[in-house]
Scaffold this active site. Structure first.
Site, PDB file in Angstrom:
ATOM      1  N   SER A  98       0.844  -1.202   0.000  1.00 15.65           N
ATOM      2  CA  SER A  98       0.000   0.000   0.000  1.00 15.65           C
ATOM      3  C   SER A  98       0.867   1.235   0.000  1.00 15.65           C
ATOM      4  CB  SER A  98      -0.885   0.002   1.260  1.00 15.65           C
ATOM      5  OG  SER A  98      -0.083   0.070   2.408  1.00 15.65           O
TER       6      SER A  98
HETATM    7  C1  SAM Z   1       2.680  -0.453   4.152  1.00 12.45           C
HETATM    8  S1  SAM Z   1       3.580  -0.978   2.767  1.00 12.45           S
HETATM    9  C2  SAM Z   1       4.861   0.223   2.601  1.00 12.45           C
HETATM   10  C3  SAM Z   1       4.411   1.573   2.264  1.00 12.45           C
HETATM   11  C4  SAM Z   1       5.468   2.418   1.643  1.00 12.45           C
HETATM   12  N1  SAM Z   1       6.483   2.766   2.568  1.00 12.45           N
HETATM   13  C5  SAM Z   1       4.822   3.610   0.964  1.00 12.45           C
HETATM   14  O1  SAM Z   1       4.784   4.694   1.513  1.00 12.45           O
HETATM   15  O2  SAM Z   1       4.305   3.405  -0.127  1.00 12.45           O
HETATM   16  C6  SAM Z   1       4.557  -2.293   3.438  1.00 12.45           C
HETATM   17  C7  SAM Z   1       5.523  -2.869   2.451  1.00 12.45           C
HETATM   18  O3  SAM Z   1       6.424  -3.697   3.166  1.00 12.45           O
HETATM   19  C8  SAM Z   1       6.777  -4.755   2.303  1.00 12.45           C
HETATM   20  N2  SAM Z   1       7.360  -5.816   3.122  1.00 12.45           N
HETATM   21  C9  SAM Z   1       6.718  -6.752   3.866  1.00 12.45           C
HETATM   22  N3  SAM Z   1       7.612  -7.550   4.460  1.00 12.45           N
HETATM   23  C10 SAM Z   1       8.834  -7.117   4.111  1.00 12.45           C
HETATM   24  C11 SAM Z   1      10.163  -7.541   4.389  1.00 12.45           C
HETATM   25  N4  SAM Z   1      10.379  -8.590   5.189  1.00 12.45           N
HETATM   26  N5  SAM Z   1      11.191  -6.876   3.828  1.00 12.45           N
HETATM   27  C12 SAM Z   1      10.965  -5.808   3.019  1.00 12.45           C
HETATM   28  N6  SAM Z   1       9.728  -5.378   2.707  1.00 12.45           N
HETATM   29  C13 SAM Z   1       8.682  -6.002   3.248  1.00 12.45           C
HETATM   30  C14 SAM Z   1       5.467  -5.109   1.632  1.00 12.45           C
HETATM   31  O4  SAM Z   1       5.684  -5.872   0.465  1.00 12.45           O
HETATM   32  C15 SAM Z   1       4.882  -3.741   1.391  1.00 12.45           C
HETATM   33  O5  SAM Z   1       5.225  -3.263   0.117  1.00 12.45           O
END
Ligand code: SAM
Length: 378
Positions: A98
């Site tokens: 997101s």
């Molecule tokens: C809330 S979204 C990030 C929002 C982003 N910072 C933005 O403003 O658009 C969380 C993200 O963390 C990633 N994610 C989940 N687990 C992760 C991991 N172990 N390492 C890196 N990224 C991860 C997900 O794929 C997702 O894209």
């Protein structure tokens, strides 16, 4: 008059700064400068009827789209493996990526006390919006961002390029940190963790900080900034923010079979199961039963332990409630004992909670490290 993205951006930045007068003006300026429309691409999901409805830029009209982009809300861009751009109808499942609401992006950066010139590792690039906000303030040469999902990372890379932003982008599991570019002055996570991954301690400079939400399978979350001391122990206190980020993928609950209520041992509850509807109450319950998921609240709660299949469920009866517990763990006993300790401490809000953590042992406590405490699953 057609919507003007620059004016909408500025208005959003002003609204965020007005709502939080403590916000460092540098972060307000970053919101006013970063064109969020470049990061949302052409489609997002909005919640609808228990699922997710795609909204496509081509169908909304440009003005409506820009108003959505510059509203202070999270836009889900991927559900399960389905990207919003590829969705032609409603989708069910959990969001996997997101664009976080801008106020939370800057609130997290502000809380991390990041200063221009410091080197930061961001975990969870997502759309790249928060990465661009960090770059605006710290300089792109000081920002490393890691994303787990290769497709999401590829879109973020394209968005950042279009915005003229050049951070270091990495595809991989941010729970391992990113050793290649360590050490960092700060690690900031835009996904939640059940406990702080050991690598984050090892990849920080002395005095470095970790800003993250600690969450679990009851989806109770606390935002915290931990500072590493000379001996490698991190200390911090939770903020009172009632916010959360999606769980880091490797920390997600494993898929569990369909739930059936089993009778088990039955007794009256000593405490109101409704305490799990409160932010801090649920946080305490999660500390007490860290491998249990909370399936339902409302007129009774349902807990299931993911590791053992143990279950506890309550039902209102007369003036109180009855609990049924089945399996090797007595989940409600664990939760009730912890809630009693919390109530004995005055039922404090999360601002009274803190954490002391090493890579091997992590404790959340109330009041001080000598207060009531619970270990996180490390
Ligand atoms: C809330 S979204 C990030 C929002 C982003 N910072 C933005 O403003 O658009 C969380 C993200 O963390 C990633 N994610 C989940 N687990 C992760 C991991 N172990 N390492 C890196 N990224 C991860 C997900 O794929 C997702 O894209």
């Amino acid at each position: 008059m057609p919507a003007d993205p620059a004016a909408l951006r500025l208005a959003l930045a002003e609204d965020i700064a007005t709502a939080d007068p403590t916000l460092d003006p540098g972060w307000r300026d970053a919101v006013a400068a970063v064109p969020r429309e470049l990061f949302l691409g052409s489609s997002v999901f909005r919640p609808a009827d228990g699922g997710w409805q795609p909204v496509h830029r081509a169908e909304t009209g440009e003005d409506e789209w820009l108003r959505m982009v510059y509203s202070d809300r999270t836009w889900v861009t991927q559900v399960g493996e389905k990207n919003a751009a590829d969705a032609t109808g409603p989708v069910s499942g959990s969001p996997t990526s997101s664009a976080t609401l801008p106020s939370l992006v800057v609130r997290t950066a502000h809380l991390a006390r990041l200063r221009p010139g410091q080197k930061v590792l961001e975990v969870g690039t997502g759309t790249g919006y928060s990465t661009a906000v960090l770059c605006h303030r710290l300089g792109p040469g000081n920002v490393v961002s890691i994303e787990y999902d290769a497709d999401v990372a590829a879109s973020a890379s394209a968005h950042l390029k279009e915005a003229g932003c050049t951070p270091t982008l990495v595809v991989g599991d941010g729970l391992q940190g990113c050793k290649e570019y360590a050490d960092y002055d700060a690690i900031i996570a835009t996904c939640s963790v059940r406990s702080v991954p050991p690598s984050w301690f090892w990849q920080l400079n002395d005095g470095g900080s970790i800003t993250t939400t600690i969450c679990g399978w009851m989806l109770a979350a606390g935002l915290i900034r931990l500072v590493l001391d000379d001996e490698g122990t991190a200390h911090g206190r939770f903020t009172g923010d009632t916010i959360t980020y999606m769980l880091a993928r490797p920390h997600e609950r494993p898929l569990a079979p369909v739930f059936f209520r089993l009778e088990g041992d039955t007794r009256r509850t000593r405490l109101d199961p409704g305490l799990l509807e409160e932010w801090a109450g649920r946080f305490v319950a999660q500390l007490a039963a860290p491998s249990a998921e909370l399936l339902t609240t409302g007129s009774g709660i349902v807990l299931r332990d993911v590791a053992t299949g143990s279950q506890a469920w309550t039902q209102p009866e007369g003036k109180g409630s009855t609990v049924h517990q089945h399996g090797p763990l007595r989940l409600w006993d664990q939760v009730e004992e912890a809630l009693t300790r919390w109530q004995d401490a005055g039922a404090p809000a999360l601002t009274e909670f803190g954490m002391t953590a090493t890579p091997f042992d992590q404790k959340v406590w109330i009041g001080s490290p000598r207060g009531p405490s619970w270990r996180l699953p490390v």
